[in-house]
Write a protein that holds these residues in place. Structure first.
Motif, PDB file in Angstrom:
ATOM      1  N   VAL A  28      -5.881   7.712  27.551  1.00 60.63           N
ATOM      2  CA  VAL A  28      -5.649   7.478  26.053  1.00 60.63           C
ATOM      3  C   VAL A  28      -5.052   6.163  26.112  1.00 60.63           C
ATOM      4  CG1 VAL A  28      -4.386   7.974  23.718  1.00 60.63           C
ATOM      5  CG2 VAL A  28      -5.564   9.576  25.253  1.00 60.63           C
ATOM      6  N   HIS A  29      -5.625   5.297  25.427  1.00 61.92           N
ATOM      7  CA  HIS A  29      -5.046   3.796  25.250  1.00 61.92           C
ATOM      8  C   HIS A  29      -3.696   3.599  24.325  1.00 61.92           C
ATOM      9  CE1 HIS A  29      -5.106  -0.514  25.914  1.00 61.92           C
ATOM     10  NE2 HIS A  29      -5.037  -0.881  24.737  1.00 61.92           N
ATOM     11  N   GLU A  30      -2.646   3.524  24.656  1.00 58.11           N
ATOM     12  CA  GLU A  30      -1.649   3.353  23.792  1.00 58.11           C
ATOM     13  C   GLU A  30      -0.965   2.038  23.540  1.00 58.11           C
ATOM     14  OE1 GLU A  30       1.268   6.283  24.230  1.00 58.11           O
ATOM     15  OE2 GLU A  30      -0.118   7.936  24.656  1.00 58.11           O
ATOM     16  N   HIS A  31      -0.938   1.581  22.517  1.00 57.62           N
ATOM     17  CA  HIS A  31      -0.247   0.394  22.236  1.00 57.62           C
ATOM     18  C   HIS A  31       1.113   0.388  21.648  1.00 57.62           C
ATOM     19  CE1 HIS A  31      -4.252  -1.419  22.242  1.00 57.62           C
ATOM     20  NE2 HIS A  31      -4.534  -0.671  21.590  1.00 57.62           N
ATOM     21  N   ASP A  32       1.944  -0.389  22.180  1.00 60.66           N
ATOM     22  CA  ASP A  32       3.444  -0.580  21.721  1.00 60.66           C
ATOM     23  C   ASP A  32       3.491  -1.130  20.455  1.00 60.66           C
ATOM     24  OD1 ASP A  32       4.486   0.638  23.804  1.00 60.66           O
ATOM     25  OD2 ASP A  32       4.956  -1.146  24.927  1.00 60.66           O
ATOM     26  N   ASN A  33       2.573  -2.217  20.213  1.00 62.96           N
ATOM     27  CA  ASN A  33       2.575  -3.101  19.015  1.00 62.96           C
ATOM     28  C   ASN A  33       1.379  -2.565  18.093  1.00 62.96           C
ATOM     29  OD1 ASN A  33       4.368  -4.460  20.555  1.00 62.96           O
ATOM     30  ND2 ASN A  33       3.374  -6.336  19.621  1.00 62.96           N
ATOM     31  N   GLU A  34       1.507  -2.397  16.707  1.00 61.11           N
ATOM     32  CA  GLU A  34       0.629  -1.811  15.861  1.00 61.11           C
ATOM     33  C   GLU A  34      -0.552  -3.108  15.739  1.00 61.11           C
ATOM     34  OE1 GLU A  34       3.561   0.668  15.462  1.00 61.11           O
ATOM     35  OE2 GLU A  34       4.024  -1.586  15.303  1.00 61.11           O
ATOM     36  N   GLU A  35      -1.713  -2.727  15.541  1.00 64.18           N
ATOM     37  CA  GLU A  35      -2.670  -3.754  15.551  1.00 64.18           C
ATOM     38  C   GLU A  35      -3.078  -3.960  13.913  1.00 64.18           C
ATOM     39  OE1 GLU A  35      -5.641  -2.550  18.372  1.00 64.18           O
ATOM     40  OE2 GLU A  35      -4.374  -3.458  20.215  1.00 64.18           O
ATOM     41  N   MET A  36      -3.014  -4.964  13.463  1.00 66.83           N
ATOM     42  CA  MET A  36      -3.264  -5.039  12.121  1.00 66.83           C
ATOM     43  C   MET A  36      -4.623  -6.171  11.929  1.00 66.83           C
ATOM     44  SD  MET A  36       0.414  -4.726  10.731  1.00 66.83           S
ATOM     45  CE  MET A  36       1.101  -4.612  12.393  1.00 66.83           C
ATOM     46  N   LYS A  37      -5.430  -6.082  11.140  1.00 63.84           N
ATOM     47  CA  LYS A  37      -6.386  -6.720  10.752  1.00 63.84           C
ATOM     48  C   LYS A  37      -6.146  -7.593   9.460  1.00 63.84           C
ATOM     49  CE  LYS A  37     -11.447  -7.653  10.661  1.00 63.84           C
ATOM     50  NZ  LYS A  37     -11.233  -9.020  10.236  1.00 63.84           N
ATOM     51  N   THR A  38      -5.710  -7.102   8.288  1.00 65.18           N
ATOM     52  CA  THR A  38      -5.670  -7.563   7.189  1.00 65.18           C
ATOM     53  C   THR A  38      -4.154  -7.211   6.608  1.00 65.18           C
ATOM     54  OG1 THR A  38      -6.432  -5.789   5.929  1.00 65.18           O
ATOM     55  CG2 THR A  38      -7.935  -7.652   6.350  1.00 65.18           C
ATOM     56  N   MET A  39      -3.601  -8.166   5.960  1.00 64.75           N
ATOM     57  CA  MET A  39      -2.411  -8.206   5.255  1.00 64.75           C
ATOM     58  C   MET A  39      -2.586  -8.692   3.794  1.00 64.75           C
ATOM     59  SD  MET A  39       1.177 -10.075   5.997  1.00 64.75           S
ATOM     60  CE  MET A  39       0.423 -11.882   6.646  1.00 64.75           C
ATOM     61  N   THR A  40      -2.341  -7.880   2.939  1.00 61.52           N
ATOM     62  CA  THR A  40      -2.225  -8.036   1.532  1.00 61.52           C
ATOM     63  C   THR A  40      -0.762  -8.686   0.742  1.00 61.52           C
ATOM     64  OG1 THR A  40      -4.257  -6.911   1.145  1.00 61.52           O
ATOM     65  CG2 THR A  40      -3.033  -7.703  -0.891  1.00 61.52           C
ATOM     66  N   LEU A  41      -0.646  -9.600   0.472  1.00 62.53           N
ATOM     67  CA  LEU A  41       0.686 -10.053  -0.311  1.00 62.53           C
ATOM     68  C   LEU A  41       0.430  -9.991  -1.860  1.00 62.53           C
ATOM     69  CD1 LEU A  41       1.448 -13.487   1.626  1.00 62.53           C
ATOM     70  CD2 LEU A  41       2.033 -11.371   2.401  1.00 62.53           C
ATOM     71  N   SER A  42       1.215  -8.934  -2.595  1.00 62.11           N
ATOM     72  CA  SER A  42       1.218  -8.827  -4.088  1.00 62.11           C
ATOM     73  C   SER A  42       2.460  -9.186  -4.522  1.00 62.11           C
ATOM     74  CB  SER A  42       0.682  -7.240  -4.158  1.00 62.11           C
ATOM     75  OG  SER A  42      -0.632  -6.994  -3.577  1.00 62.11           O
ATOM     76  N   PHE A  43       2.430 -10.388  -5.115  1.00 64.91           N
ATOM     77  CA  PHE A  43       3.684 -10.724  -6.010  1.00 64.91           C
ATOM     78  C   PHE A  43       3.523 -10.451  -7.298  1.00 64.91           C
ATOM     79  CE2 PHE A  43       3.589 -13.652  -2.185  1.00 64.91           C
ATOM     80  CZ  PHE A  43       4.896 -13.781  -1.918  1.00 64.91           C
ATOM     81  N   THR A  44       4.591  -9.852  -7.865  1.00 67.69           N
ATOM     82  CA  THR A  44       4.542  -9.402  -9.313  1.00 67.69           C
ATOM     83  C   THR A  44       5.667 -10.105  -9.927  1.00 67.69           C
ATOM     84  OG1 THR A  44       3.533  -7.233  -8.786  1.00 67.69           O
ATOM     85  CG2 THR A  44       4.591  -7.697 -10.954  1.00 67.69           C
ATOM     86  N   GLU A  45       5.539 -11.053 -10.830  1.00 70.47           N
ATOM     87  CA  GLU A  45       6.653 -11.729 -11.648  1.00 70.47           C
ATOM     88  C   GLU A  45       7.193 -10.691 -12.453  1.00 70.47           C
ATOM     89  OE1 GLU A  45       9.132 -14.322 -13.417  1.00 70.47           O
ATOM     90  OE2 GLU A  45       7.836 -12.932 -14.529  1.00 70.47           O
ATOM     91  N   LYS A  46       8.569 -10.678 -12.403  1.00 69.33           N
ATOM     92  CA  LYS A  46       9.581  -9.562 -13.054  1.00 69.33           C
ATOM     93  C   LYS A  46       9.596  -9.655 -14.405  1.00 69.33           C
ATOM     94  CE  LYS A  46      12.847  -7.981 -10.526  1.00 69.33           C
ATOM     95  NZ  LYS A  46      13.960  -7.586 -10.018  1.00 69.33           N
ATOM     96  N   THR A  47       9.440 -10.966 -15.037  1.00 72.07           N
ATOM     97  CA  THR A  47       9.596 -11.186 -16.635  1.00 72.07           C
ATOM     98  C   THR A  47       8.116 -10.884 -17.275  1.00 72.07           C
ATOM     99  OG1 THR A  47      11.273 -12.649 -16.238  1.00 72.07           O
ATOM    100  CG2 THR A  47      10.304 -12.637 -18.244  1.00 72.07           C
ATOM    101  N   THR A  48       7.125 -11.567 -16.740  1.00 65.90           N
ATOM    102  CA  THR A  48       5.697 -11.352 -17.306  1.00 65.90           C
ATOM    103  C   THR A  48       4.964 -10.529 -16.875  1.00 65.90           C
ATOM    104  OG1 THR A  48       4.979 -13.038 -16.002  1.00 65.90           O
ATOM    105  CG2 THR A  48       5.993 -14.135 -17.694  1.00 65.90           C
ATOM    106  N   ASN A  49       5.295  -9.945 -15.500  1.00 65.12           N
ATOM    107  CA  ASN A  49       4.261  -8.737 -15.009  1.00 65.12           C
ATOM    108  C   ASN A  49       2.914  -9.736 -14.619  1.00 65.12           C
ATOM    109  OD1 ASN A  49       5.222  -6.286 -14.278  1.00 65.12           O
ATOM    110  ND2 ASN A  49       4.058  -5.517 -15.782  1.00 65.12           N
ATOM    111  N   ALA A  50       3.146 -10.814 -14.391  1.00 60.71           N
ATOM    112  CA  ALA A  50       2.021 -11.734 -13.687  1.00 60.71           C
ATOM    113  C   ALA A  50       1.847 -11.292 -12.213  1.00 60.71           C
ATOM    114  CB  ALA A  50       2.130 -13.113 -14.154  1.00 60.71           C
ATOM    115  N   LYS A  51       0.625 -11.143 -11.869  1.00 62.13           N
ATOM    116  CA  LYS A  51       0.264 -10.826 -10.424  1.00 62.13           C
ATOM    117  C   LYS A  51      -0.291 -12.093  -9.735  1.00 62.13           C
ATOM    118  CE  LYS A  51       0.154  -5.933 -10.908  1.00 62.13           C
ATOM    119  NZ  LYS A  51       1.636  -5.536 -10.542  1.00 62.13           N
TER     120      LYS A  51
END
Length: 179
Positions: A28-51
């Motif tokens: 079994v091939h085990e990795h110490d590090n997680e392997e990630m393909k995509t990262m989604t950054l979701s910013f929500t403005e607290k006053t207007t709720n704009a994303k």
């Protein structure tokens, strides 16, 4: 009687050989590090709720742009592995050895607060000043010694030498802070 003992030995040897031959040949091939393909950054403005959302392919060398207006944002990061499964829970479960760094913007441009156990999957960003084309590196370090890293190190240029570890993900973004 001798035939029974010899037969018993033969059955025992056959059983040992049979069970040993059933072992999986491929380890079994085990990795110490997680392997990630995509990262989604979701910013929500607290006053207007704009994303504002940016999806980054961690395997692509292309630099994405991120445009944020002055304001108070909560950031939520989602990570997916190569099979499309979300892996942020694994990161959160191992909070004692993971931390995001956002190297590039200054503390005069952004105030930053970790909203989770100093991991960075959830954080608060206050955009204070206008600036264009800030080269920003987003790095998720794995296996670092978090007793040597503080929350104030979120944008420390020496993030690799502070607590050690290796990057699970490292991407470049051009950050634009606009009115």
């Amino acid at each position: 009687m001798k035939k029974i003992i010899n037969s018993s030995k033969l059955v025992l040897i056959a059983a040992v050989l049979l069970f040993n031959s059933c072992k999986k040949d491929d380890p079994v091939h085990e990795h110490d590090n997680e392997e990630m393909k995509t990262m989604t950054l979701s910013f929500t403005e607290k006053t207007t709720n704009a994303k504002v959302e940016v999806i980054i392919d961690a395997t692509d060398t292309k630099t994405q742009s991120l445009n944020l207006k002055k304001g108070d944002y909560d950031l939520d990061i989602k990570l997916k592995d190569f099979d499309g499964h979300e892996v942020q829970q694994e990161i959160s479960d191992d909070a004692d050895e993971h931390q995001f760094f956002f190297v590039g913007p200054t503390k005069e441009q952004i105030t930053f607060t970790y909203l989770d156990q100093q991991v960075g999957l959830k954080s608060n960003w206050k955009v204070l000043d206008k600036a264009s084309a800030i080269p920003m590196k987003i790095v998720l370090m794995h296996g670092l010694n978090k007793t040597k890293v503080t929350a104030a190190d979120w944008n420390n240029l020496s993030y690799q030498s502070i607590g050690g570890g290796t990057p699970d993900i490292s991407v470049n973004v051009t950050l634009n802070l606009i009115d």
